[in-house]
Scaffold this motif. Structure first.
Motif, PDB file in Angstrom:
ATOM      1  N   SER A   1       0.821  -1.219   0.000  1.00 21.05           N
ATOM      2  CA  SER A   1       0.000   0.000   0.000  1.00 21.05           C
ATOM      3  C   SER A   1       0.853   1.266   0.000  1.00 21.05           C
ATOM      4  O   SER A   1       0.433   2.300  -0.518  1.00 21.05           O
ATOM      5  CB  SER A   1      -0.974  -0.013   1.175  1.00 21.05           C
ATOM      6  N   THR A   2       2.054   1.197   0.560  1.00 25.52           N
ATOM      7  CA  THR A   2       2.942   2.368   0.576  1.00 25.52           C
ATOM      8  C   THR A   2       3.205   2.896  -0.836  1.00 25.52           C
ATOM      9  O   THR A   2       3.367   4.098  -1.038  1.00 25.52           O
ATOM     10  CB  THR A   2       4.291   1.975   1.230  1.00 25.52           C
TER      11      THR A   2
ATOM     12  N   LYS B   1       5.048   2.055  10.732  1.00 22.03           N
ATOM     13  CA  LYS B   1       6.444   1.790  10.338  1.00 22.03           C
ATOM     14  C   LYS B   1       7.448   2.481  11.272  1.00 22.03           C
ATOM     15  O   LYS B   1       8.652   2.368  11.082  1.00 22.03           O
ATOM     16  CB  LYS B   1       6.682   2.238   8.886  1.00 22.03           C
TER      17      LYS B   1
ATOM     18  N   ARG C   1      -4.943  -7.981   5.552  1.00 19.80           N
ATOM     19  CA  ARG C   1      -5.916  -6.907   5.310  1.00 19.80           C
ATOM     20  C   ARG C   1      -6.342  -6.829   3.845  1.00 19.80           C
ATOM     21  O   ARG C   1      -7.370  -6.256   3.526  1.00 19.80           O
ATOM     22  CB  ARG C   1      -5.363  -5.559   5.796  1.00 19.80           C
TER      23      ARG C   1
ATOM     24  N   ASN D   1      -0.463  -8.643   5.918  1.00 15.55           N
ATOM     25  CA  ASN D   1      -1.019  -8.619   4.559  1.00 15.55           C
ATOM     26  C   ASN D   1      -2.433  -9.199   4.486  1.00 15.55           C
ATOM     27  O   ASN D   1      -3.089  -9.096   3.449  1.00 15.55           O
ATOM     28  CB  ASN D   1      -0.085  -9.340   3.584  1.00 15.55           C
TER      29      ASN D   1
ATOM     30  N   PHE E   1      10.322  -9.988  -0.007  1.00 17.00           N
ATOM     31  CA  PHE E   1       9.751 -10.891   1.004  1.00 17.00           C
ATOM     32  C   PHE E   1      10.883 -11.601   1.752  1.00 17.00           C
ATOM     33  O   PHE E   1      10.726 -12.724   2.212  1.00 17.00           O
ATOM     34  CB  PHE E   1       8.827 -11.912   0.344  1.00 17.00           C
TER      35      PHE E   1
HETATM   36  O1  LIG Z   1       3.513  -0.994   1.940  1.00 19.40           O
HETATM   37  P1  LIG Z   1       3.033  -2.128   2.790  1.00 19.40           P
HETATM   38  O2  LIG Z   1       1.701  -2.630   2.349  1.00 19.40           O
HETATM   39  O3  LIG Z   1       3.127  -1.814   4.224  1.00 19.40           O
HETATM   40  O4  LIG Z   1       4.052  -3.324   2.508  1.00 19.40           O
HETATM   41  C1  LIG Z   1       5.403  -3.235   2.844  1.00 19.40           C
HETATM   42  C2  LIG Z   1       6.210  -4.294   2.152  1.00 19.40           C
HETATM   43  O5  LIG Z   1       5.610  -5.536   2.316  1.00 19.40           O
HETATM   44  C3  LIG Z   1       5.401  -6.166   1.074  1.00 19.40           C
HETATM   45  O6  LIG Z   1       4.117  -5.863   0.607  1.00 19.40           O
HETATM   46  C4  LIG Z   1       5.534  -7.607   1.219  1.00 19.40           C
HETATM   47  O7  LIG Z   1       4.791  -7.986   2.309  1.00 19.40           O
HETATM   48  C5  LIG Z   1       6.407  -5.542   0.199  1.00 19.40           C
HETATM   49  O8  LIG Z   1       6.181  -5.808  -1.127  1.00 19.40           O
HETATM   50  C6  LIG Z   1       6.316  -4.143   0.663  1.00 19.40           C
HETATM   51  O9  LIG Z   1       7.436  -3.446   0.296  1.00 19.40           O
END
Ligand SMILES: O=P(O)(O)OC[C@H]1O[C@](O)(CO)[C@@H](O)[C@@H]1O
Length: 258
Positions: free
Chosen positions: A37-38, A201, A166, A164, A140
């Protein structure tokens, strides 16, 4: 280097501009893309800029970091679908220059090997975009992944599947395995930008700031790389020492930002 912005929107726009700059300077660049989503506002802004001021994208090559095992490219939660939806359907990058791991490969270990070889064949990545998992994963690559790893299969951690979940109707629908570019593939990129936004984060970014290179925190491998920019919004930076915050925002104020 840290770049800290007041809002996630500003951090995302800065990140998109770094990508645009790459393309402008080198229309033949090989770009590493991330999902999650970021990255959604980054791709939105990138598409908006390219619609307004088109650039030649015909010679680019792109490689995505990762893909779930077992999801077909048409599955709404596959990273192939994500990339088509947010970026590739909206831009004119030739289809044969777009690379993602194949989550449905019949011979997975062969597909992994071929993926790293394909990256090597274009001379490595010129630019790698990264997000970060709440447990410090990049791509990953979960905690305790070897820093010398190339593209490989991973067992997703409970934390990652929970995070994930969600995106899925049911948490148990989150695949248990994925294919990811290895940490060494990422470290071989000439330039890396890691974007982290939002309060979720903050803890991992503070851990990363404090940590030496340590396999328990995969993103700490980036400390061995000479050209990484950590792009954060205020929320993700909220647990960093005050002096880092002041300095990183000060840099932005001096006009050194793009
Ligand atoms: O931006 P989000 O959804 O927090 O995900 C962070 C990281 O986790 C992943 O979606 C993998 O879980 C990566 O591809 C991404 O960089």
């Amino acid at each position: 280097m840290y770049k800290i912005f007041n809002t996630a929107g500003e951090a995302s726009e800065y990140t998109a501009r770094r990508l645009l700059n790459q393309i402008r300077l080198n229309p033949r660049a090989s770009l590493g893309f991330a999902t999650g989503s970021t990255m959604e506002p980054v791709y939105r802004f990138l598409v908006k800029c390219l619609k307004r001021d088109p650039l030649d994208l015909s010679q680019l090559t792109t490689f995505n970091l990762d893909e779930y095992i077992g999801l077909s490219r048409g599955h709404a939660q596959s990273y192939r679908y994500y990339m088509q939806h947010h970026l590739f359907n909206k831009l004119s990058i030739p289809e044969d220059k777009v690379n993602l791991p194949d989550g449905k490969a019949t011979d997975v270990s062969r597909a992994c090997h071929a993926y790293s070889e394909a990256i090597e064949a274009v001379g490595g990545l010129d630019f790698q975009l990264l997000g970060i998992g709440s447990n410090g994963h990049i791509g990953f690559n979960e905690p305790y992944t070897c820093f010398f790893s190339r593209t490989h299969v991973v067992e997703l951690s409970e934390q990652t599947r929970l995070d994930n979940g969600r995106f899925f109707a049911n948490k148990k629908d989150v695949p248990t395995q994925a294919i990811t570019m290895g940490i060494q593939d990422i470290l071989d990129a000439k330039e890396i930008v890691l974007l982290a936004t939002g309060s979720k984060k903050a803890a991992v970014m503070a851990d990363l700031y404090r940590s030496a290179a340590d396999v328990a925190l995969p993103a700490s491998a980036l400390k061995q790389h000479g050209n990484v920019t950590f792009v954060l919004d205020r929320e993700a930076a909220s647990l960093l020492p005050r002096e880092v915050l002041g300095e990183a925002m000060g840099i932005e104020k001096t006009g050194l930002g793009l």
